[in-house]
Design an enzyme around this catalytic site. Structure first.
Site, PDB file in Angstrom:
ATOM      1  CG  ASP A 228     -42.421 -35.613 -14.448  1.00  0.00           C
ATOM      2  OD1 ASP A 228     -43.021 -34.787 -15.153  1.00  0.00           O
ATOM      3  OD2 ASP A 228     -41.480 -36.295 -14.897  1.00  0.00           O
ATOM      4  CB  SER A 229     -45.286 -37.512 -17.365  1.00  0.00           C
ATOM      5  OG  SER A 229     -44.046 -36.924 -17.695  1.00  0.00           O
TER       6      SER A 229
ATOM      7  CB  CYS B 226     -45.153 -32.766 -15.120  1.00  0.00           C
ATOM      8  SG  CYS B 226     -45.627 -33.237 -16.790  1.00  0.00           S
TER       9      CYS B 226
ATOM     10  CD  GLU C  57     -38.403 -40.014 -21.306  1.00  0.00           C
ATOM     11  OE1 GLU C  57     -38.911 -40.709 -22.183  1.00  0.00           O
ATOM     12  OE2 GLU C  57     -39.030 -39.393 -20.462  1.00  0.00           O
TER      13      GLU C  57
ATOM     14  CB  CYS D 172     -39.998 -29.768 -20.821  1.00  0.00           C
ATOM     15  SG  CYS D 172     -39.958 -31.566 -20.694  1.00  0.00           S
TER      16      CYS D 172
ATOM     17  CG  HIS E  79     -37.570 -34.840 -19.611  1.00  0.00           C
ATOM     18  ND1 HIS E  79     -38.790 -34.861 -19.001  1.00  0.00           N
ATOM     19  CD2 HIS E  79     -37.271 -36.116 -19.917  1.00  0.00           C
ATOM     20  CE1 HIS E  79     -39.224 -36.111 -18.955  1.00  0.00           C
ATOM     21  NE2 HIS E  79     -38.324 -36.893 -19.502  1.00  0.00           N
TER      22      HIS E  79
HETATM   23  N1  DGL Z   1     -41.759 -33.841 -17.776  1.00  0.00           N
HETATM   24  C1  DGL Z   1     -42.763 -33.481 -18.765  1.00  0.00           C
HETATM   25  C2  DGL Z   1     -42.996 -31.970 -18.758  1.00  0.00           C
HETATM   26  O1  DGL Z   1     -42.416 -31.259 -17.937  1.00  0.00           O
HETATM   27  C3  DGL Z   1     -42.374 -33.893 -20.178  1.00  0.00           C
HETATM   28  C4  DGL Z   1     -42.403 -35.333 -20.498  1.00  0.00           C
HETATM   29  C5  DGL Z   1     -43.714 -35.831 -21.028  1.00  0.00           C
HETATM   30  O2  DGL Z   1     -44.089 -35.526 -22.173  1.00  0.00           O
HETATM   31  O3  DGL Z   1     -44.337 -36.551 -20.273  1.00  0.00           O
HETATM   32  O4  DGL Z   1     -43.740 -31.479 -19.566  1.00  0.00           O
END
Ligand code: DGL
Length: 272
Positions: free
Chosen positions: A11-12, A74, A155, A187, A189
């Protein structure tokens, strides 16, 4: 391919730990290596070319650990780099994105329905999920809205409070997200605000099902491993490794909210 090899999760940042948590619940015996590219967070605002470069670098790391499968946990990286990652990895590991399992799920459960999607600018502007849904089921209408503030908000630890309620409300009241039967949390998150979103729909007497794909993707991976005889047979304690490209104490502290327990992060620089 070795069935006892770990699963790579990428993931990012640490948002993909929501998927790692689902995987741990569904397949507790599987080893996994998590890589959060915290040095380049957020991906949602980056160019496609940049996300592709980060993805390939990360895949190289996960391949060094001989991962049998790599889950791009992600949506932004799944959108920008899944095809490239699959070609690059070739027969070395199976690559799974967040998108294909969701497309299958929608095609099976939401024919003739309107489905909303919220996610980052990258995920929404590319329209990959909507296009893929239309390829398999033409009569599902996908209505997408970029909700970049939600990532920053989560976050910063703002959820389940009056600020998050009001930001969520502002987004969900946008005209494009009216008349929907389900809302995809596009997403990794967003599982953290699922309850708040459900509450919003209850309070507005709207019957909208909120779809958190963490378990859907974990099931998809399980099916793949089963079909290819790649589920581990090991009874030893599974390996859990958590790597990040930029270590901070606050990332480590936040693992509790995303994973349900605090984990130790190790720094692994992508470019030395
Ligand atoms: N976890 C990322 C996603 O699922 C979102 C966070 C980011 O922008 O890096 O898109």
């Amino acid at each position: 391919m070795d069935a006892s090899a770990p699963i790579g999760i990428f993931d990012s940042g640490i948002g993909g730990l929501t998927f790692a948590n689902a995987l741990q619940q569904l397949l507790p015996q599987e080893s996994f290596i998590y890589f959060g590219d915290t040095a380049h967070l957020p991906y949602g605002e980056k160019s496609t070319a940049a996300i592709q470069a980060y993805t390939i670098k990360t895949i190289d790391v996960l391949l060094k650990y001989r991962c049998k499968a790599i889950v791009i946990a992600c949506y932004s990286a799944s959108t920008a780099a899944y095809e490239l990652a699959t070609e690059y990895t070739a027969s070395r590991a199976k690559v799974i994105s967040m998108i294909e399992p969701v497309v299958d799920y929608l095609a099976t459960h939401y024919a003739h329905k309107n489905v909303g999607l919220i996610g980052t600018k990258q995920t929404v502007s590319k329209g990959i999920l909507a296009n893929k849904v239309h390829q398999v089921q033409r009569d599902i209408v996908v209505k997408s809205l970029a909700t970049p503030l939600l990532v920053t908000m989560i976050e910063e630890g703002f959820f389940n409070n009056s600020i998050s309620h009001s930001i969520i409300e502002q987004y969900l009241q946008q005209p494009i997200l009216q008349e929907i039967d389900a809302l995809v949390l596009g997403c990794t998150h967003f599982p953290l605000i699922k309850q708040e979103i459900d509450l919003f729909y209850q309070q507005h007497s709207r019957s909208v099902t909120t779809i958190d794909a963490s378990m859907i993707v974990a099931e998809y991976l399980k099916d793949y491993l089963e079909q290819h005889h790649l589920l581990t047979l090991s009874t030893e304690k599974p390996l859990r490794k958590f790597l990040v490209s930029d270590y901070t104490q606050s990332f480590e502290a936040s693992t509790t909210i995303f994973f349900g327990e605090q984990v130790q992060l190790e720094q692994y620089r992508l470019w030395e």
